[in-house]
Each structure stands twice: as C-alpha cells, then as structure tokens.
Motif scaffolding. Sequence first.
Motif, PDB file in Angstrom:
ATOM      1  N   ALA A 162      35.758 -39.745 -14.171  1.00  0.00           N
ATOM      2  CA  ALA A 162      35.285 -40.622 -15.250  1.00  0.00           C
ATOM      3  C   ALA A 162      35.246 -42.078 -14.796  1.00  0.00           C
ATOM      4  N   ALA A 163      36.290 -42.511 -14.084  1.00  0.00           N
ATOM      5  CA  ALA A 163      36.327 -43.893 -13.611  1.00  0.00           C
ATOM      6  C   ALA A 163      35.208 -44.160 -12.600  1.00  0.00           C
ATOM      7  N   LEU A 164      34.990 -43.215 -11.704  1.00  0.00           N
ATOM      8  CA  LEU A 164      33.929 -43.363 -10.700  1.00  0.00           C
ATOM      9  C   LEU A 164      32.545 -43.397 -11.350  1.00  0.00           C
ATOM     10  N   LEU A 165      32.288 -42.435 -12.230  1.00  0.00           N
ATOM     11  CA  LEU A 165      30.986 -42.391 -12.895  1.00  0.00           C
ATOM     12  C   LEU A 165      30.750 -43.649 -13.725  1.00  0.00           C
ATOM     13  N   SER A 166      31.755 -44.090 -14.465  1.00  0.00           N
ATOM     14  CA  SER A 166      31.602 -45.251 -15.338  1.00  0.00           C
ATOM     15  C   SER A 166      31.302 -46.516 -14.556  1.00  0.00           C
ATOM     16  N   SER A 167      32.064 -46.743 -13.496  1.00  0.00           N
ATOM     17  CA  SER A 167      31.884 -47.963 -12.720  1.00  0.00           C
ATOM     18  C   SER A 167      30.535 -47.979 -12.001  1.00  0.00           C
ATOM     19  N   VAL A 168      30.160 -46.861 -11.419  1.00  0.00           N
ATOM     20  CA  VAL A 168      28.870 -46.781 -10.727  1.00  0.00           C
ATOM     21  C   VAL A 168      27.728 -46.877 -11.735  1.00  0.00           C
ATOM     22  N   ALA A 169      27.869 -46.202 -12.872  1.00  0.00           N
ATOM     23  CA  ALA A 169      26.806 -46.204 -13.879  1.00  0.00           C
ATOM     24  C   ALA A 169      26.564 -47.588 -14.453  1.00  0.00           C
ATOM     25  N   ARG A 170      27.586 -48.403 -14.559  1.00  0.00           N
ATOM     26  CA  ARG A 170      27.410 -49.761 -15.076  1.00  0.00           C
ATOM     27  C   ARG A 170      26.485 -50.581 -14.193  1.00  0.00           C
ATOM     28  N   ARG A 171      26.373 -50.186 -12.932  1.00  0.00           N
ATOM     29  CA  ARG A 171      25.572 -50.942 -11.976  1.00  0.00           C
ATOM     30  C   ARG A 171      24.188 -50.333 -11.718  1.00  0.00           C
ATOM     31  N   VAL A 172      24.101 -49.015 -11.786  1.00  0.00           N
ATOM     32  CA  VAL A 172      22.822 -48.376 -11.422  1.00  0.00           C
ATOM     33  C   VAL A 172      22.307 -47.419 -12.497  1.00  0.00           C
ATOM     34  N   GLY A 173      23.043 -47.267 -13.599  1.00  0.00           N
ATOM     35  CA  GLY A 173      22.640 -46.339 -14.647  1.00  0.00           C
ATOM     36  C   GLY A 173      23.299 -44.980 -14.469  1.00  0.00           C
ATOM     37  N   LEU A 174      23.529 -44.304 -15.590  1.00  0.00           N
ATOM     38  CA  LEU A 174      24.251 -43.036 -15.552  1.00  0.00           C
ATOM     39  C   LEU A 174      23.487 -41.958 -14.795  1.00  0.00           C
ATOM     40  N   ALA A 175      22.175 -41.897 -14.985  1.00  0.00           N
ATOM     41  CA  ALA A 175      21.394 -40.839 -14.338  1.00  0.00           C
ATOM     42  C   ALA A 175      21.551 -40.895 -12.825  1.00  0.00           C
ATOM     43  N   ARG A 176      21.488 -42.089 -12.257  1.00  0.00           N
ATOM     44  CA  ARG A 176      21.629 -42.223 -10.800  1.00  0.00           C
ATOM     45  C   ARG A 176      23.063 -41.954 -10.359  1.00  0.00           C
ATOM     46  N   ALA A 177      24.028 -42.368 -11.174  1.00  0.00           N
ATOM     47  CA  ALA A 177      25.432 -42.111 -10.838  1.00  0.00           C
ATOM     48  C   ALA A 177      25.695 -40.611 -10.790  1.00  0.00           C
ATOM     49  N   VAL A 178      25.141 -39.871 -11.740  1.00  0.00           N
ATOM     50  CA  VAL A 178      25.338 -38.427 -11.788  1.00  0.00           C
ATOM     51  C   VAL A 178      24.749 -37.753 -10.554  1.00  0.00           C
ATOM     52  N   VAL A 179      23.617 -38.252 -10.068  1.00  0.00           N
ATOM     53  CA  VAL A 179      22.999 -37.696  -8.861  1.00  0.00           C
ATOM     54  C   VAL A 179      23.951 -37.817  -7.668  1.00  0.00           C
ATOM     55  N   HIS A 180      24.744 -38.879  -7.652  1.00  0.00           N
ATOM     56  CA  HIS A 180      25.664 -39.120  -6.527  1.00  0.00           C
ATOM     57  C   HIS A 180      27.040 -38.500  -6.732  1.00  0.00           C
ATOM     58  N   ASP A 181      27.245 -37.811  -7.858  1.00  0.00           N
ATOM     59  CA  ASP A 181      28.496 -37.080  -8.086  1.00  0.00           C
ATOM     60  C   ASP A 181      28.484 -35.852  -7.173  1.00  0.00           C
ATOM     61  N   PRO A 182      29.428 -35.743  -6.216  1.00  0.00           N
ATOM     62  CA  PRO A 182      29.362 -34.678  -5.209  1.00  0.00           C
ATOM     63  C   PRO A 182      30.098 -33.393  -5.563  1.00  0.00           C
ATOM     64  N   TRP A 183      30.606 -33.268  -6.806  1.00  0.00           N
ATOM     65  CA  TRP A 183      31.528 -32.182  -7.118  1.00  0.00           C
ATOM     66  C   TRP A 183      30.975 -31.171  -8.111  1.00  0.00           C
ATOM     67  N   PHE A 184      31.446 -29.929  -7.957  1.00  0.00           N
ATOM     68  CA  PHE A 184      31.129 -28.833  -8.874  1.00  0.00           C
ATOM     69  C   PHE A 184      32.432 -28.141  -9.215  1.00  0.00           C
ATOM     70  N   PHE A 185      32.848 -28.219 -10.472  1.00  0.00           N
ATOM     71  CA  PHE A 185      34.131 -27.684 -10.907  1.00  0.00           C
ATOM     72  C   PHE A 185      33.911 -26.612 -11.984  1.00  0.00           C
ATOM     73  N   PRO A 186      33.838 -25.349 -11.613  1.00  0.00           N
ATOM     74  CA  PRO A 186      33.591 -24.280 -12.583  1.00  0.00           C
ATOM     75  C   PRO A 186      34.886 -23.679 -13.134  1.00  0.00           C
ATOM     76  N   ASP A 187      34.733 -22.715 -14.055  1.00  0.00           N
ATOM     77  CA  ASP A 187      35.885 -22.021 -14.599  1.00  0.00           C
ATOM     78  C   ASP A 187      35.918 -20.568 -14.133  1.00  0.00           C
ATOM     79  N   GLU A 188      36.872 -19.804 -14.672  1.00  0.00           N
ATOM     80  CA  GLU A 188      37.058 -18.419 -14.259  1.00  0.00           C
ATOM     81  C   GLU A 188      35.853 -17.551 -14.602  1.00  0.00           C
ATOM     82  N   ALA A 189      35.284 -17.787 -15.780  1.00  0.00           N
ATOM     83  CA  ALA A 189      34.148 -16.974 -16.226  1.00  0.00           C
ATOM     84  C   ALA A 189      32.947 -17.161 -15.307  1.00  0.00           C
ATOM     85  N   TRP A 190      32.716 -18.410 -14.897  1.00  0.00           N
ATOM     86  CA  TRP A 190      31.593 -18.670 -13.981  1.00  0.00           C
ATOM     87  C   TRP A 190      31.782 -17.906 -12.674  1.00  0.00           C
ATOM     88  N   ALA A 191      32.993 -17.986 -12.103  1.00  0.00           N
ATOM     89  CA  ALA A 191      33.258 -17.337 -10.812  1.00  0.00           C
ATOM     90  C   ALA A 191      33.048 -15.828 -10.906  1.00  0.00           C
TER      91      ALA A 191
END
Length: 278
Positions: A162-191
């Motif tokens: 949240a801190a990373l997305l918020s700080s980056v999004a304030r500078r380049v917009g949320l859509a671009r910040a989300v593109v640079h989010d490198p993580w995928f965190f699924p749950d048990e059902a997905w696996a």
Amino acid sequence: MAEKKDHWSSEAYQHSASFVPKLATKILQWLDPQKDDVILDIGCGDGVVNIQLQGILAQGSGSIHGTDASPAMIEAATRKAAEAGASKCTFEVVDALSLSQTPHLQNSSFSKLFSNAALHWILKCPPASQAQFFAAALAALSPGGTFAFEMGGLGNVSEMRAALLSSVARRVGLARAVVHDPWFFPDEAWATQMLEQTVGGWKVDRVEREYRPTLADEGGVEGWVRLFGAKFFEAVPEGREREECVREVVDVLDVVCRNPSGGFHLGYVRLRVLARKL
C-alpha cells in the motif's frame, strides 16, 4: 528486445532478506528430501537452501539443480556451493516462464520440485502463462513426484504494498503504479483450481495460508523497500524525484512497522502447497 534488468544481488539480499531461506523450515518439511531424491529448485536465489540439503543428498545418489532468472544470483550460488564443497548442487540461469522451452528440464527426470519465496514474482503474468508454467513443472516431474512450494499469499506485506503503490501513484498515477507492481499473491482456492482444474494432472495433497509477522533484517525497513520495491520505483523518473519517493515510503513504514518492544515487523502471509503428479 531490451535486455531484462537484473535487480538482484546476493549481498543486498543477505543484508535485507536473509530471513527468507532461514524461514523455509516448514516447506522443507513438506518437501521431505531423501538421500536419493533428484530435485529441481525453481527460483533458487543464491543457493542457501540448496547447500543446506547437501548433507542429506550426499548420503545417496540424489542431487538438486537450482534455477533462477537472475545471473547475479546464480553466480553467487555457484560460488557458494564450490566454497562449501557442495558437489550435489548445480545451478543454471533459467527464467521459470521459459521452463517449457528448456528441453533438458522437461523429461520427467525429477522426483521432486521445490520453490521458496519465488513464485509470487514469477506468476505476475497473464493467466495463460501461469497455466503454462505449472504444465511445464508437471512435465519436469516423474510420475508420482511432488511439488512443494511456498510463496506470498493473499494479504502478504499489505502495508508495504500500500505504501509503495500510494507513493508511486501520487507521482505517476495509479494505473501506471499498478503496472509496476511485481507481485502476485493468491489464496488456497486459486492454487487448487489452477493445479487440479485449469492445468490438470495434479492432486493438491496439502495447502495452507499462514500469517507470519517477520522481524526486519539488518537493512531494516529501508533495505527491504530498496531491494523488493525496486520495480515499483522504475515508474518514477530516476534522480531526485525517485529518491524522494523512496524516502516517503520508508518514512511511512518506519511508523507502521515499528514494534514498541523493538525492531520492525513486516506482515508476511505465506501460501504453502504440496501437489502430486498423477
């Protein structure tokens, strides 16, 4: 095609994330390595866990082959194994999403597959590529072989993200910040659905998701942010603006993660899976 940037260094990892291999005890119990096992480690990093298994594998005919997309990490792993005399450990630069195009790793020759703290990076890709990865993993295993993996699960490091997305999004917009989010965190059902239904040929024998608050390493919150948040910050122009962005994230997390009894705690959530090839 532009060359893929290698964000990793063994030195930075040991300074800010040495707890990652140290906390692999439970998934190693699920792996249950035996002296004659032939193991493929996907996303082996600097090979610390592989070298730990040398003592077991040296008692028999077993071996462990570590793969990672980072040349720097494979170089470090190879060096450390040589220094430790870990002759049962071999290493190779392989992008896990290219596993299906790596013929010598697709001949059902491994009795077990292992991955610790890597798949949440690897699986940040389209669903078709996720399925292709697990199909390639299946092809690497001998019949009845198992895949034990641990990765970030749903809710992992939410305060950091949240801190990373918020700080980056304030500078380049949320859509671009989300593109640079490198993580995928699924749950048990997905696996379970991905392995048993989408890909097929797998049976999930065990699955769990555990909240595991983790004490920050020697590098503290800042070391963690600079190492693991590097891809987020690529969205911000290099130089003063990027450094201000880093400082903003660190300052917020110094407050959020501070433990009144000392140190800083990170909100890790781990997803563990033990799947068997049918």
